[in-house]
Design a protein around this motif. Sequence first.
Motif, PDB file in Angstrom:
ATOM      1  N   ASN A 250      20.482  11.477  25.286  1.00  0.00           N
ATOM      2  CA  ASN A 250      19.359  10.958  24.501  1.00  0.00           C
ATOM      3  C   ASN A 250      19.830  10.549  23.104  1.00  0.00           C
ATOM      4  OD1 ASN A 250      19.181  13.324  22.690  1.00  0.00           O
ATOM      5  ND2 ASN A 250      18.515  14.395  24.539  1.00  0.00           N
ATOM      6  N   GLU A 251      18.926   9.920  22.369  1.00  0.00           N
ATOM      7  CA  GLU A 251      19.277   9.407  21.037  1.00  0.00           C
ATOM      8  C   GLU A 251      19.545  10.516  20.025  1.00  0.00           C
ATOM      9  OE1 GLU A 251      16.886   6.189  19.508  1.00  0.00           O
ATOM     10  OE2 GLU A 251      16.591   5.402  21.537  1.00  0.00           O
TER      11      GLU A 251
ATOM     12  N   ILE B  46      23.524   7.368  27.737  1.00  0.00           N
ATOM     13  CA  ILE B  46      23.939   6.490  26.645  1.00  0.00           C
ATOM     14  C   ILE B  46      25.456   6.545  26.503  1.00  0.00           C
ATOM     15  CG2 ILE B  46      23.761   6.005  24.176  1.00  0.00           C
ATOM     16  CD1 ILE B  46      21.005   7.464  24.293  1.00  0.00           C
TER      17      ILE B  46
ATOM     18  N   ALA C 134      25.618   1.183  20.860  1.00  0.00           N
ATOM     19  CA  ALA C 134      25.155   2.096  21.896  1.00  0.00           C
ATOM     20  C   ALA C 134      24.764   1.252  23.097  1.00  0.00           C
ATOM     21  CB  ALA C 134      23.965   2.903  21.391  1.00  0.00           C
TER      22      ALA C 134
ATOM     23  N   ALA D 198      18.933   1.775  16.391  1.00  0.00           N
ATOM     24  CA  ALA D 198      19.473   3.010  16.947  1.00  0.00           C
ATOM     25  C   ALA D 198      20.064   3.729  15.760  1.00  0.00           C
ATOM     26  CB  ALA D 198      20.461   2.820  18.076  1.00  0.00           C
TER      27      ALA D 198
END
Length: 98
Positions: free
Chosen positions: A14-15, A51, A43, A97
């Motif tokens: 996840n981010e 990712i 990304a 991002a």
Amino acid sequence: MDLYIIRRHGIWSNEDELAATNEKSLQVGQEMQDRLRWIRSYAVTEEDGRIGSVCIYEASDREAIREHGQRIGAPSEDVRRAFGTAVKREDPEPVTAV
């Protein structure tokens, strides 16, 4: 220093994980500034939804790239030395991002 392309495949789920790695990368990059310089990263969404990234670094050698990756918890054996650059346009805005 030479220019290197690093491909990290599906390291993050996840981010938030990606953001934490980016923060660590900045810190370690400062500590290694005589051997390595982070230029930019993209990304990417992997086929499984995780990712990954494509990163551009200047470094004294591959060992500096490997050490940096180990220290930030994002190792990669997919490291290539670039031998040319062709920038046709600036990155489109906004690239979002971390």
